[in-house]
Motif scaffolding. Structure first.
Motif, PDB file in Angstrom:
ATOM      1  N   GLN A 146      -1.246  26.514  21.946  1.00  0.00           N
ATOM      2  CA  GLN A 146      -1.093  25.874  23.248  1.00  0.00           C
ATOM      3  C   GLN A 146      -0.405  24.520  23.112  1.00  0.00           C
ATOM      4  O   GLN A 146       0.437  24.160  23.943  1.00  0.00           O
ATOM      5  CB  GLN A 146      -2.460  25.685  23.912  1.00  0.00           C
ATOM      6  N   THR A 173       2.288  30.182  25.772  1.00  0.00           N
ATOM      7  CA  THR A 173       1.315  30.662  26.741  1.00  0.00           C
ATOM      8  C   THR A 173       0.239  31.455  26.017  1.00  0.00           C
ATOM      9  O   THR A 173       0.428  31.907  24.879  1.00  0.00           O
ATOM     10  CB  THR A 173       1.964  31.572  27.785  1.00  0.00           C
ATOM     11  N   LEU A 174      -0.883  31.678  26.693  1.00  0.00           N
ATOM     12  CA  LEU A 174      -1.945  32.482  26.096  1.00  0.00           C
ATOM     13  C   LEU A 174      -1.432  33.886  25.786  1.00  0.00           C
ATOM     14  O   LEU A 174      -1.811  34.474  24.776  1.00  0.00           O
ATOM     15  CB  LEU A 174      -3.157  32.545  27.033  1.00  0.00           C
TER      16      LEU A 174
END
Lengths: 129, 129
Positions: B54, B59-60
């Motif tokens: 992060q 992004t996740l």
DNA sequence: GTTGACCTTCCCCCGTACTGGAAGGTCCAG
DNA sequence: CTGGACCTTCCAGTACGGGGGAAGGTCAAC
């Protein structure tokens, strides 16, 4: 003007105009007897103002504040100046952080070139992060 | 470890850990007979990895891809390198745009100092936008 | 045995700026 | 009088990364 004409003239969509009205950025339009929204041409300028505010990086909520002050008959210049000053400070921070991030990632990235493929095996944590 | 301990150790919240599990970033934890999640301490490292990802602006979903490759026993380095390269290109664009925006706003802002207060009356469009 | 801290699932909510679509009303041309 | 273009309201969803809080189970201490 009907909402479709306004949308075309202002370079946006009818959906967005109704959304702006709902958010308080556009005053509720006059209605024709049949219920259609009926705009005066000067609303084009107001929509343009909103677009210029967005281009300056202001949120719709901030633009709404400016318009509210203006609609009450006051000069919003002081408030606009404050918003722009705050936005400038934010921008400086964002730029600084992004540059730092870029340098960090570049450094991570460059380490890749020093690695033998075998040192990057799956049972090790990936070297890059 | 229970979820609260893991959260504390990894510097996050129990809510977030359950969210990560739901998103596939953390494998479903073992359960105690009473149904509590029971983590091995090495999961702390995995959560740290997520945080580093992060911090690098991933992004996740992207971090999840990396972890998935790693969990299948492959070295994710090539994929990470590609992601970081793409992220770098994005960053360059973002920085360029923000710098342009900053210069535009600075120019707008500096016009303020040339204005007499009276020229900025409420019945005119605010000069700054 | 009861208090309090912890855990579980569940579903809804935040902000941002819209966009899509359904169900229905209106207007004008042919 | 019918078709199509336009309008109306309302409901729901998009992406992102979670947070809030209810209703209930569990565990250790006192």
């Amino acid at each position: 003007m009907r909402i479709g004409e306004l949308a075309e003239a202002a370079g946006t969509t009818t959906k967005t105009l109704r959304f702006y009205e709902e958010q308080g950025l556009l005053p509720p339009a006059e209605r024709t007897p049949s219920g259609y929204r009926d705009y005066t041409p000067d609303v084009v300028g107001r929509v343009d103002f909103i677009h210029r505010g967005q281009a300056a990086g202001l949120t719709l909520a901030q633009i709404g504040q400016i318009l509210e002050i203006r609609d009450r008959g006051n000069a919003p210049c002081g408030h606009v100046r404050d918003l722009l000053d705050a936005r400038l400070a934010d921008l400086e921070d964002q730029i600084t952080q992004l540059v730092e991030l870029r340098d960090t990632i570049t450094a991570l990235r460059d380490r890749a070139d020093d690695l033998e493929p075998e040192t990057c095996s799956a049972d090790q944590v990936c070297r890059y992060l």
